[in-house]
Scaffold this motif. Structure first.
Motif, PDB file in Angstrom:
ATOM      1  N   ARG A  42      -3.854   0.041   6.729  1.00  0.00           N
ATOM      2  CA  ARG A  42      -4.255   0.167   8.128  1.00  0.00           C
ATOM      3  C   ARG A  42      -4.861   1.525   8.431  1.00  0.00           C
ATOM      4  N   ARG A  55     -14.020   2.867  -1.059  1.00  0.00           N
ATOM      5  CA  ARG A  55     -12.596   2.783  -1.460  1.00  0.00           C
ATOM      6  C   ARG A  55     -12.471   2.825  -2.978  1.00  0.00           C
ATOM      7  N   TYR A  98     -16.079  -1.141   0.497  1.00  0.00           N
ATOM      8  CA  TYR A  98     -15.328  -1.294  -0.769  1.00  0.00           C
ATOM      9  C   TYR A  98     -15.797  -0.284  -1.811  1.00  0.00           C
ATOM     10  N   TYR A 140       0.966 -12.450   5.227  1.00  0.00           N
ATOM     11  CA  TYR A 140       1.459 -13.657   4.552  1.00  0.00           C
ATOM     12  C   TYR A 140       0.405 -14.186   3.605  1.00  0.00           C
ATOM     13  N   GLY A 172      -7.839 -14.996   5.595  1.00  0.00           N
ATOM     14  CA  GLY A 172      -8.381 -16.343   5.776  1.00  0.00           C
ATOM     15  C   GLY A 172      -8.722 -17.004   4.467  1.00  0.00           C
ATOM     16  N   GLU A 173      -8.584 -16.263   3.330  1.00  0.00           N
ATOM     17  CA  GLU A 173      -8.854 -16.844   2.004  1.00  0.00           C
ATOM     18  C   GLU A 173      -7.546 -17.168   1.282  1.00  0.00           C
ATOM     19  N   GLU A 203       1.414   8.015  -1.955  1.00  0.00           N
ATOM     20  CA  GLU A 203       1.666   9.353  -2.524  1.00  0.00           C
ATOM     21  C   GLU A 203       0.673   9.691  -3.635  1.00  0.00           C
ATOM     22  N   GLN A 207       0.547  -6.354  -3.792  1.00  0.00           N
ATOM     23  CA  GLN A 207      -0.499  -6.694  -2.827  1.00  0.00           C
ATOM     24  C   GLN A 207      -1.677  -5.740  -2.990  1.00  0.00           C
ATOM     25  N   THR A 212       5.758  -1.833   1.812  1.00  0.00           N
ATOM     26  CA  THR A 212       4.961  -2.849   2.503  1.00  0.00           C
ATOM     27  C   THR A 212       5.496  -3.067   3.905  1.00  0.00           C
ATOM     28  N   SER A 213       4.557  -3.233   4.839  1.00  0.00           N
ATOM     29  CA  SER A 213       4.958  -3.440   6.239  1.00  0.00           C
ATOM     30  C   SER A 213       5.426  -4.870   6.449  1.00  0.00           C
ATOM     31  N   ALA A 220       0.820  -1.227   0.000  1.00  0.00           N
ATOM     32  CA  ALA A 220       0.000   0.000   0.000  1.00  0.00           C
ATOM     33  C   ALA A 220       0.849   1.270   0.000  1.00  0.00           C
ATOM     34  N   VAL A 268      -8.832 -10.752  -2.270  1.00  0.00           N
ATOM     35  CA  VAL A 268      -8.566 -11.866  -1.347  1.00  0.00           C
ATOM     36  C   VAL A 268      -8.724 -11.363   0.082  1.00  0.00           C
TER      37      VAL A 268
HETATM   38  C1  BV8 Z   1      -3.797 -17.035   3.357  1.00  0.00           C
HETATM   39  C2  BV8 Z   1      -7.064  -7.318  -0.002  1.00  0.00           C
HETATM   40  C3  BV8 Z   1      -4.038 -19.402   3.465  1.00  0.00           C
HETATM   41  C4  BV8 Z   1      -8.297  -6.892   0.735  1.00  0.00           C
HETATM   42  C5  BV8 Z   1      -5.498  -8.007   1.757  1.00  0.00           C
HETATM   43  C6  BV8 Z   1       1.261 -17.188   8.113  1.00  0.00           C
HETATM   44  C7  BV8 Z   1       1.783 -16.513   9.191  1.00  0.00           C
HETATM   45  C8  BV8 Z   1       1.029 -15.541   9.861  1.00  0.00           C
HETATM   46  C9  BV8 Z   1      -0.289 -15.245   9.433  1.00  0.00           C
HETATM   47  C10 BV8 Z   1      -0.789 -15.937   8.387  1.00  0.00           C
HETATM   48  C11 BV8 Z   1      -0.047 -16.900   7.720  1.00  0.00           C
HETATM   49  N1  BV8 Z   1      -0.804 -17.396   6.707  1.00  0.00           N
HETATM   50  C12 BV8 Z   1      -2.022 -16.818   6.726  1.00  0.00           C
HETATM   51  C13 BV8 Z   1      -2.038 -15.911   7.734  1.00  0.00           C
HETATM   52  C14 BV8 Z   1      -3.187 -15.074   8.061  1.00  0.00           C
HETATM   53  C15 BV8 Z   1      -3.193 -13.783   7.247  1.00  0.00           C
HETATM   54  C16 BV8 Z   1      -2.103 -12.855   7.686  1.00  0.00           C
HETATM   55  O1  BV8 Z   1      -1.036 -12.795   7.072  1.00  0.00           O
HETATM   56  N2  BV8 Z   1      -2.387 -12.098   8.717  1.00  0.00           N
HETATM   57  C17 BV8 Z   1      -1.427 -11.117   9.177  1.00  0.00           C
HETATM   58  C18 BV8 Z   1      -2.154  -9.843   9.561  1.00  0.00           C
HETATM   59  C19 BV8 Z   1      -0.662 -11.727  10.322  1.00  0.00           C
HETATM   60  N3  BV8 Z   1      -3.068 -14.047   5.825  1.00  0.00           N
HETATM   61  C20 BV8 Z   1      -4.147 -14.427   5.123  1.00  0.00           C
HETATM   62  O2  BV8 Z   1      -5.238 -14.629   5.612  1.00  0.00           O
HETATM   63  C21 BV8 Z   1      -3.945 -14.615   3.615  1.00  0.00           C
HETATM   64  N4  BV8 Z   1      -4.510 -15.901   3.232  1.00  0.00           N
HETATM   65  O3  BV8 Z   1      -2.699 -17.072   3.818  1.00  0.00           O
HETATM   66  O4  BV8 Z   1      -4.495 -18.165   2.920  1.00  0.00           O
HETATM   67  C22 BV8 Z   1      -4.869 -19.606   4.692  1.00  0.00           C
HETATM   68  C23 BV8 Z   1      -6.208 -19.856   4.516  1.00  0.00           C
HETATM   69  C24 BV8 Z   1      -6.983 -20.092   5.653  1.00  0.00           C
HETATM   70  C25 BV8 Z   1      -6.413 -20.039   6.946  1.00  0.00           C
HETATM   71  C26 BV8 Z   1      -5.051 -19.723   7.084  1.00  0.00           C
HETATM   72  C27 BV8 Z   1      -4.283 -19.513   5.962  1.00  0.00           C
HETATM   73  C28 BV8 Z   1      -4.686 -13.540   2.841  1.00  0.00           C
HETATM   74  C29 BV8 Z   1      -4.031 -12.207   3.038  1.00  0.00           C
HETATM   75  C30 BV8 Z   1      -4.641 -11.180   2.067  1.00  0.00           C
HETATM   76  C31 BV8 Z   1      -5.550 -10.243   2.805  1.00  0.00           C
HETATM   77  N5  BV8 Z   1      -6.037  -9.176   1.875  1.00  0.00           N
HETATM   78  N6  BV8 Z   1      -5.908  -7.089   0.860  1.00  0.00           N
HETATM   79  C32 BV8 Z   1      -8.349  -5.411   0.927  1.00  0.00           C
HETATM   80  O5  BV8 Z   1      -7.394  -4.689   0.555  1.00  0.00           O
HETATM   81  O6  BV8 Z   1      -9.395  -4.953   1.456  1.00  0.00           O
HETATM   82  S1  BV8 Z   1      -4.175  -7.645   2.742  1.00  0.00           S
HETATM   83  C33 BV8 Z   1      -4.022  -5.959   2.780  1.00  0.00           C
HETATM   84  O7  BV8 Z   1      -3.261  -5.658   3.917  1.00  0.00           O
HETATM   85  C34 BV8 Z   1      -3.220  -5.412   1.636  1.00  0.00           C
HETATM   86  O8  BV8 Z   1      -3.499  -6.054   0.424  1.00  0.00           O
HETATM   87  C35 BV8 Z   1      -1.818  -5.621   2.062  1.00  0.00           C
HETATM   88  O9  BV8 Z   1      -1.322  -6.842   1.636  1.00  0.00           O
HETATM   89  C36 BV8 Z   1      -1.966  -5.655   3.530  1.00  0.00           C
HETATM   90  C37 BV8 Z   1      -1.414  -4.372   4.078  1.00  0.00           C
HETATM   91  O10 BV8 Z   1      -0.084  -4.527   3.955  1.00  0.00           O
HETATM   92  P1  BV8 Z   1       0.764  -3.395   3.216  1.00  0.00           P
HETATM   93  O11 BV8 Z   1       0.460  -3.366   1.778  1.00  0.00           O
HETATM   94  O12 BV8 Z   1       2.136  -3.655   3.647  1.00  0.00           O
HETATM   95  O13 BV8 Z   1       0.225  -2.046   3.811  1.00  0.00           O
HETATM   96  P2  BV8 Z   1       0.506  -1.496   5.264  1.00  0.00           P
HETATM   97  O14 BV8 Z   1      -0.459  -0.413   5.489  1.00  0.00           O
HETATM   98  O15 BV8 Z   1       0.588  -2.616   6.233  1.00  0.00           O
HETATM   99  O16 BV8 Z   1       2.003  -0.905   5.126  1.00  0.00           O
HETATM  100  C38 BV8 Z   1       2.255   0.140   4.234  1.00  0.00           C
HETATM  101  C39 BV8 Z   1       3.737   0.422   4.318  1.00  0.00           C
HETATM  102  O17 BV8 Z   1       4.026   1.485   3.403  1.00  0.00           O
HETATM  103  C40 BV8 Z   1       4.191   0.911   5.702  1.00  0.00           C
HETATM  104  O18 BV8 Z   1       5.343   0.187   6.081  1.00  0.00           O
HETATM  105  C41 BV8 Z   1       4.524   2.389   5.472  1.00  0.00           C
HETATM  106  O19 BV8 Z   1       5.621   2.815   6.231  1.00  0.00           O
HETATM  107  C42 BV8 Z   1       4.894   2.393   4.014  1.00  0.00           C
HETATM  108  N7  BV8 Z   1       4.746   3.695   3.337  1.00  0.00           N
HETATM  109  C43 BV8 Z   1       3.953   4.744   3.687  1.00  0.00           C
HETATM  110  N8  BV8 Z   1       4.125   5.759   2.800  1.00  0.00           N
HETATM  111  C44 BV8 Z   1       5.042   5.326   1.884  1.00  0.00           C
HETATM  112  C45 BV8 Z   1       5.425   4.017   2.212  1.00  0.00           C
HETATM  113  N9  BV8 Z   1       6.319   3.317   1.495  1.00  0.00           N
HETATM  114  C46 BV8 Z   1       6.853   3.919   0.417  1.00  0.00           C
HETATM  115  N10 BV8 Z   1       6.540   5.177   0.030  1.00  0.00           N
HETATM  116  C47 BV8 Z   1       5.641   5.903   0.731  1.00  0.00           C
HETATM  117  N11 BV8 Z   1       5.336   7.153   0.338  1.00  0.00           N
END
Ligand code: BV8
Length: 246
Positions: free
Chosen positions: A37, A72, A69, A193, A162-163, A30, A103, A188-189, A25, A159
């Motif tokens: 989040r 958004r 959605y 996963y 949990g999907e 920008e 992502q 990305t943070s 994200a 996605v």
């Molecule tokens: C799955 C779409 C199998 C929807 C999204 C293994 C270990 C631990 C947990 C899990 C694991 N496996 C599964 C999990 C659970 C879960 C998970 O990972 N949970 C996390 C929270 C621990 N994962 C899932 O459920 C995935 N499915 O694994 O399937 C399964 C099936 C059943 C049961 C178990 C497993 C599905 C994950 C997908 C979810 N959907 N998005 C929507 O958008 O509404 S995720 C969504 O959040 C985004 O797509 C993105 O991926 C995520 C946010 O992350 P980022 O993109 O990094 O954004 P964030 O805000 O966090 O960070 C932004 C960064 O940008 C910051 O660091 C900031 O400093 C920086 N920034 C700011 N400004 C700038 C900048 N960088 C550069 N330039 C700038 N100007």
């Protein structure tokens, strides 16, 4: 504000034939799209995004999730790709193999001219039947959520937590992480996963791993180069340095 780009990094990139990129994200921040989040500004401030972006959240309150959605989608319609997206589209042309994995669900990479984009988490512009999983392009705009001709609710083609991720997209992303010489993790943070596992997969396959992010993340301590700054500033600079040497 320019960030010093190590000469060693520029040289490794100039010598590379296969590059892989993972964006989150942050690269769209920008362009004015709040990161995931803090996407819950205003009305959404009282909901947990990991609550809304789930099948259970949709089943519990389909109208609320559909409208989140829709809001958004409307805010994305009004924004433009930024210099970070444009620099990645230009970088793609400089390498034999350049795999851009995102992502994000906002289509900004495609709108900036990136030709091959691997969308791990779907795309907010697409809508599908929540039962048949088929994409539906026209539906009544006055229902929230609208229904598929089969009677089931329509939902965004993204996605949820949990999907499962789309198998083909994930396989492509994993192959690119394993085969690349340089892997860039951008905006990305590195908490979600299996996307967050991709840079680590590249690292264990021997690639040079670079992080471009204004703040440190769970990945920062593993990478070869951590460039702390915004994607919109660093990526054009990286492109400029590359043009100077190759
Ligand atoms: C799955 C779409 C199998 C929807 C999204 C293994 C270990 C631990 C947990 C899990 C694991 N496996 C599964 C999990 C659970 C879960 C998970 O990972 N949970 C996390 C929270 C621990 N994962 C899932 O459920 C995935 N499915 O694994 O399937 C399964 C099936 C059943 C049961 C178990 C497993 C599905 C994950 C997908 C979810 N959907 N998005 C929507 O958008 O509404 S995720 C969504 O959040 C985004 O797509 C993105 O991926 C995520 C946010 O992350 P980022 O993109 O990094 O954004 P964030 O805000 O966090 O960070 C932004 C960064 O940008 C910051 O660091 C900031 O400093 C920086 N920034 C700011 N400004 C700038 C900048 N960088 C550069 N330039 C700038 N100007």
């Amino acid at each position: 504000m320019s960030v010093a780009i190590p000469q060693e990094l520029v040289e490794r990139l100039a010598a590379a034939h296969r590059v892989a990129v993972l964006t989150g994200a942050g690269i769209s921040a920008e362009s004015g799209i709040p990161t995931f989040r803090d996407a819950l500004t205003g009305l959404w401030a009282r909901y947990d995004p990991q609550e809304l972006a789930t099948p259970e959240g949709f089943a519990r309150n389909p109208k609320l999730v559909w409208e989140w959605y829709a809001a958004r989608r409307a805010s994305i319609a009004g924004v433009q790709p930024n210099p970070g997206h444009a620099a990645l589209a230009a970088l793609e042309k400089r390498f034999e193999q350049f795999t851009l994995v995102t992502q994000n669900i906002d289509s900004l990479h495609q709108r900036a001219g990136s030709r091959e984009v691997v969308e791990l988490h779907g795309n907010i512009a697409r809508v599908k039947c929540s039962i048949e999983q088929i994409i539906v392009s026209d539906f009544p705009a006055d229902e929230s959520p609208p229904r598929c001709p089969c009677g089931a609710f329509l939902r965004p083609d993204v996605v949820w937590f949990g999907e499962m991720l789309p198998a083909e997209a994930l396989a492509k992303a994993e192959a690119a992480a394993e085969q690349c010489e340089v892997f860039l993790s951008i905006g990305t943070s590195a908490q979600v996963y299996p996307a967050a596992e991709l840079p680590l997969r590249a690292l264990s396959a021997g690639a040079t791993v670079v992080e471009i992010n204004p703040e440190r993340t769970a990945l920062s301590r593993h990478v070869h180069f951590a460039l702390q700054g915004s994607a919109g500033a660093i990526l054009p600079q990286l492109l400029q340095e590359l043009r100077r040497v190759a």
